[in-house]
Design a protein around this motif. Sequence first.
Motif, short mmCIF file in Angstrom:
data_model
loop_
_atom_site.label_atom_id
_atom_site.label_comp_id
_atom_site.label_asym_id
_atom_site.label_seq_id
_atom_site.Cartn_x
_atom_site.Cartn_y
_atom_site.Cartn_z
N THR A 202 3.06 -11.79 10.88
CA THR A 202 2.34 -11.04 9.84
C THR A 202 1.96 -9.63 10.30
O THR A 202 1.21 -8.93 9.62
CB THR A 202 1.08 -11.80 9.41
OG1 THR A 202 0.26 -12.04 10.56
CG2 THR A 202 1.44 -13.12 8.75
N GLY A 203 2.44 -9.21 11.47
CA GLY A 203 2.29 -7.81 11.88
C GLY A 203 0.96 -7.45 12.51
O GLY A 203 0.62 -6.27 12.58
N ASN A 224 10.48 -15.89 4.70
CA ASN A 224 9.28 -15.95 3.86
C ASN A 224 8.16 -15.08 4.40
O ASN A 224 7.45 -14.41 3.64
CB ASN A 224 8.80 -17.40 3.74
CG ASN A 224 9.68 -18.22 2.83
OD1 ASN A 224 10.56 -17.69 2.15
ND2 ASN A 224 9.46 -19.52 2.81
N THR A 225 7.98 -15.09 5.71
CA THR A 225 6.90 -14.29 6.31
C THR A 225 7.16 -12.79 6.14
O THR A 225 6.26 -12.04 5.76
CB THR A 225 6.76 -14.62 7.81
OG1 THR A 225 6.44 -16.01 7.95
CG2 THR A 225 5.65 -13.79 8.44
N ILE A 226 8.38 -12.37 6.40
CA ILE A 226 8.71 -10.94 6.28
C ILE A 226 8.52 -10.46 4.84
O ILE A 226 8.03 -9.36 4.60
CB ILE A 226 10.16 -10.68 6.75
CG1 ILE A 226 10.28 -10.88 8.26
CG2 ILE A 226 10.60 -9.27 6.37
CD1 ILE A 226 9.49 -9.91 9.10
N HIS A 227 8.86 -11.30 3.88
CA HIS A 227 8.78 -10.90 2.47
C HIS A 227 7.48 -11.35 1.80
O HIS A 227 7.31 -11.12 0.59
CB HIS A 227 9.99 -11.44 1.71
CG HIS A 227 11.28 -10.76 2.07
ND1 HIS A 227 11.65 -9.54 1.56
CD2 HIS A 227 12.26 -11.12 2.93
CE1 HIS A 227 12.82 -9.18 2.06
NE2 HIS A 227 13.22 -10.12 2.89
N GLY A 228 6.58 -11.97 2.55
CA GLY A 228 5.30 -12.38 1.99
C GLY A 228 5.43 -13.45 0.92
O GLY A 228 4.75 -13.38 -0.11
N LEU A 229 6.29 -14.44 1.15
CA LEU A 229 6.53 -15.50 0.18
C LEU A 229 6.03 -16.84 0.72
O LEU A 229 5.69 -16.96 1.89
CB LEU A 229 8.02 -15.60 -0.14
CG LEU A 229 8.70 -14.31 -0.63
CD1 LEU A 229 10.20 -14.51 -0.72
CD2 LEU A 229 8.14 -13.90 -1.99
N GLY A 230 5.99 -17.85 -0.13
CA GLY A 230 5.69 -19.20 0.32
C GLY A 230 4.21 -19.53 0.35
O GLY A 230 3.38 -18.84 -0.25
N GLU A 244 1.11 -9.53 -0.59
CA GLU A 244 0.74 -10.00 0.75
C GLU A 244 1.94 -9.81 1.67
O GLU A 244 2.87 -10.62 1.69
CB GLU A 244 0.30 -11.46 0.72
CG GLU A 244 -1.09 -11.66 0.13
CD GLU A 244 -1.63 -13.06 0.38
OE1 GLU A 244 -1.62 -13.49 1.55
OE2 GLU A 244 -2.05 -13.71 -0.59
N ASN A 245 1.92 -8.72 2.42
CA ASN A 245 3.01 -8.43 3.35
C ASN A 245 2.50 -7.49 4.44
O ASN A 245 1.35 -7.05 4.41
CB ASN A 245 4.22 -7.82 2.62
CG ASN A 245 3.83 -6.65 1.74
OD1 ASN A 245 3.17 -5.71 2.20
ND2 ASN A 245 4.21 -6.70 0.47
#
Length: 436
Positions: A202-203, A224-230, A244-245
Amino acid sequence: EITSLLSLYGGQFSSEQEIRVNSPFWILSIPSEEMARGLMKRTVCAKSVFELWGHGRSAGELYASLRSYPMDKMLPYLQSDSTYKVHIHTFNKTLTQAQKIQKIDALEFLPFKGKVNLKNPEHIFWILEDYGMDPNKVPEEPLHLYFGRWIADGQRELIESYSVKKRHFIGNTSMDACLSFIMANHGRVKPNDVVYDPFVGTGGLLISSAHFGAYVCGADIDYNTIHGLGKASRKNQKWRGPDENIRANLRQYGLEKYYLDALVSDSSRPVWRKGMLFDAIITDPPYGIREATRRTASQKEAVKSAERSTENHIFVSSNYHLSDIFFDLLKFAAEYLVMGGRLVYWLPIYRPEYTEDIIPRHPCLRLVSNCEQMLSSHTSRRLITMEKVKEFKDQEQNSYLSDGQYLPYRGHNSFREKYFSGVTKRIAKEEKDNQK
């Protein structure tokens, strides 16, 4: 952290520094007050820095040391048209107000000509007393006393202002803000550097580097994490929101201009062109406990496992052994760091079996520091900092694999492979026990 910042801003530990590892007071030799302020604008470990006027093992030694301090260095801060106040700080002991006043009055031999101003003084002086580290054995008299002029405070407020609790986008293993800033300082991140995190998540580690003016980028195999999904990691929230990204996190702190990008990429197969790119690589590799260790699989493995994201993005993954993660990370750092650039990462440890031989090595990288963070009585993780000291050559990349001093080959009988498998299982077991 202090050693790294001294090498960045200038200065060193003083020859007068008594070697007491657990002492909260350190004597540094810094060429100028400006350099001292620069250091304090970065550190989250140090509380304050003072211009040392005198010190000793007893009050008598302190007063003798103060009397020998050059008068021409004192006088600019003791003029009649100035204001001042004196603070007393005791480590591991509490003094009454009467005792504090008594200690301040004992400094009447100093030529203070200005007026006392407790609310907004021009100059602040501190008496610092060290009563040791054991709260059950507090000595009657301090082990060491210091007197000096306050110069600047550290950046401990960053821990609260960048708290993960207030962050827009978080994951299961988002890095604590304090540790994130410590890692950036270990990496000697400075303005206009390019900093990379190959396990970006999440950076959280990008934020601290961007705060210090570096341009940041990262990669992660988790689409999913890179694109803020899930699914969301935040309590009482089922799914991640549309904004959320990682970029939104940097925007939250006014740091979006330092964000380059984040890629969906397998760290075991670097996508970067040849040539040194990064001034620092700062990362927290997955340990296979709360975050899976994965890499892209071969066609033979495709039949065994296939994963699908919420946007029908299909990719095939296989297990990524912990020892292989560190092997690839060091090789990547050796190839893609600029000369003098630093690699900073966390290494999980099972303490009863830990030796320094466990630490992965590479002939192009010099071990700078190895710091421990205790997790439990048996487990911990070590913050490893390495510096690139030799040019990477393709023909040399396998020359160290079978050398006991370096990370061995990836065979199933590898000592480190067995060790890290055990570490992962033990830490996972302790986490489950703690949850119960």
